[in-house]
Write an enzyme that holds these catalytic residues in place. Structure first.
Site, PDB file in Angstrom:
ATOM      1  N   GLU A  65     -55.038  17.704 -12.676  1.00 41.10           N
ATOM      2  CA  GLU A  65     -54.829  18.731 -13.782  1.00 41.10           C
ATOM      3  C   GLU A  65     -54.012  17.874 -14.950  1.00 41.10           C
ATOM      4  O   GLU A  65     -54.585  18.492 -15.894  1.00 41.10           O
ATOM      5  CB  GLU A  65     -53.773  19.724 -12.940  1.00 41.10           C
ATOM      6  CG  GLU A  65     -54.472  20.570 -12.007  1.00 41.10           C
ATOM      7  CD  GLU A  65     -54.453  20.197 -10.586  1.00 41.10           C
ATOM      8  OE1 GLU A  65     -54.734  20.935  -9.872  1.00 41.10           O
ATOM      9  OE2 GLU A  65     -53.819  18.939 -10.571  1.00 41.10           O
ATOM     10  N   PHE A  90     -50.346  25.145 -11.396  1.00 43.25           N
ATOM     11  CA  PHE A  90     -50.897  23.795 -11.725  1.00 43.25           C
ATOM     12  C   PHE A  90     -51.500  23.764 -13.391  1.00 43.25           C
ATOM     13  O   PHE A  90     -51.549  22.671 -13.976  1.00 43.25           O
ATOM     14  CB  PHE A  90     -52.152  23.327 -10.979  1.00 43.25           C
ATOM     15  CG  PHE A  90     -51.869  23.686  -9.375  1.00 43.25           C
ATOM     16  CD1 PHE A  90     -50.698  23.485  -8.937  1.00 43.25           C
ATOM     17  CD2 PHE A  90     -52.960  24.091  -8.699  1.00 43.25           C
ATOM     18  CE1 PHE A  90     -50.649  23.503  -7.513  1.00 43.25           C
ATOM     19  CE2 PHE A  90     -52.638  24.325  -7.291  1.00 43.25           C
ATOM     20  CZ  PHE A  90     -51.464  24.134  -6.868  1.00 43.25           C
ATOM     21  N   ARG A 174     -58.021  36.164  -9.963  1.00 47.55           N
ATOM     22  CA  ARG A 174     -59.254  35.707 -10.251  1.00 47.55           C
ATOM     23  C   ARG A 174     -60.263  36.969  -9.715  1.00 47.55           C
ATOM     24  O   ARG A 174     -61.501  36.960 -10.193  1.00 47.55           O
ATOM     25  CB  ARG A 174     -59.475  34.572  -9.185  1.00 47.55           C
ATOM     26  CG  ARG A 174     -58.862  33.255  -9.646  1.00 47.55           C
ATOM     27  CD  ARG A 174     -59.275  32.198  -8.878  1.00 47.55           C
ATOM     28  NE  ARG A 174     -58.653  32.312  -7.614  1.00 47.55           N
ATOM     29  CZ  ARG A 174     -59.100  32.104  -6.327  1.00 47.55           C
ATOM     30  NH1 ARG A 174     -60.381  31.614  -6.138  1.00 47.55           N
ATOM     31  NH2 ARG A 174     -58.513  32.201  -5.098  1.00 47.55           N
TER      32      ARG A 174
END
Length: 320
Positions: A65, A90, A174
């Site tokens: 990341e 992240f 999501r």
């Protein structure tokens, strides 16, 4: 202009990630300098839709990341407009130094989507839970920090960020969520939305919990308690003017967030009140000194007391 749906009980037809991916595709079609970077979550984030449609505008960076953010900053310095995605912790905590220095300090542009914040992380557990992402990103000078409540708002925000320079962070589930706004609604960066009028209590919420705040307001209306709800989707810069206007003549103010009460929406609202020397009974309803844990999103929402019923209890308590 925005318009609130009359029927909010149904979830969107597609996942929030698919809405965001489709918005990025539209942004690429308008400007081929827009690129998508991904950290090994193409299927989970639906960025594989972008990869299929515009492979030359897509970079798979793998589970690295910080490197992904570095690549994004380098591309920005060459005139590209990067969007990056990974899980909320992240996208913020793990890469904070890169975003701060290579991004903001170097005057680069990065559009960062941190997915599955707070209880929405579900069975991915404590390592993937972020209660602190908004707090971190608010400390970056001139950054814009948003918490999207539905697919209509998410898609609008992506298209808007594609036209802007700077560090932009937005968080959201999501999966598909209940829609609050009618399709075609538009918004304004730095401005909150009064999604329900009320005269007794002001509730300021953001993100997925706006739907639950509206549910709580409907329940309390049956008890004779009139609750106004503001969707403060843009937490930085925050709409100080709207807060100070709508808090007038209210009996109490409650913030409701899928985040720690330290540094997030509630802190931003408290700062507005303190700066203006406004005194009002004030309840911060969020997560306090806790880490994440494993469970379904529905279980975790109850476990961390972030349901509409929990908000009802908070409002009743502060009124007493």
């Amino acid at each position: 202009m925005f318009k609130v749906l009359e029927n909010r009980n149904q979830k969107g037809k597609i996942d929030l990630t698919a809405s965001i991916a489709n918005a990025v595709i539209e942004a690429i079609e308008e400007n081929d300098k827009v690129v998508q970077l991904e950290a090994d979550l193409a299927g989970a984030s639906k960025t594989n839709l972008i990869q299929k449609a515009y492979p030359d505008n897509y970079i798979q960076c793998g589970i690295a990341e910080a490197n992904m953010v570095g690549v994004a900053c380098g591309m920005s310095s060459e005139g590209y407009i990067p969007f990056v995605h990974t899980f909320g912790p992240f996208a913020t905590r793990r890469v904070f130094d890169q975003v701060f220095l290579s991004g903001a300090y170097a005057h680069n542009t990065i559009n960062i989507y941190g997915s599955d914040p707070g209880f929405t992380v579900g069975p991915n557990g404590g390592t993937h839970t972020t209660w602190e992402d908004v707090a971190l990103m608010r400390t970056i000078p001139n950054a814009i920090v948003c918490d999207v409540c539905d697919e209509v708002q998410a898609k609008w925000l992506v298209k808007e960020f594609a036209k802007m320079e700077g560090i932009h962070y937005f968080r959201g589930n999501r999966k598909a969520v209940r829609n609050v706004y009618e399709p075609g609604s538009t918004f304004e960066i730095g401005k909150g939305n009064v999604v329900r009028q009320g005269k007794d209590v002001l509730v300021i919420s953001a993100g997925q919990l706006v739907s639950d705040a509206l549910d709580a307001a409907e329940k309390l209306e049956k008890e004779g308690i009139s609750v106004e709800v503001i969707d403060m989707f843009c937490i930085k810069p925050i709409d100080s003017e709207l807060i100070l206007k709508e808090v007038q003549n209210k009996k109490a103010l409650v913030t409701f967030e899928n985040h720690s009460i330290t540094g997030g929406l509630s802190s931003a609202v408290a700062e507005v009140l303190m700066d203006a020397q406004v005194s009002i009974p004030f309840k911060r309803h969020g997560v306090n000194e806790q880490f994440g844990q494993v469970g379904t999103p529905d279980f975790l929402q109850k476990e961390f007391k972030l349901t509409a019923d929990d908000l009802v209890d908070s409002i009743q308590s502060i009124l007493k």
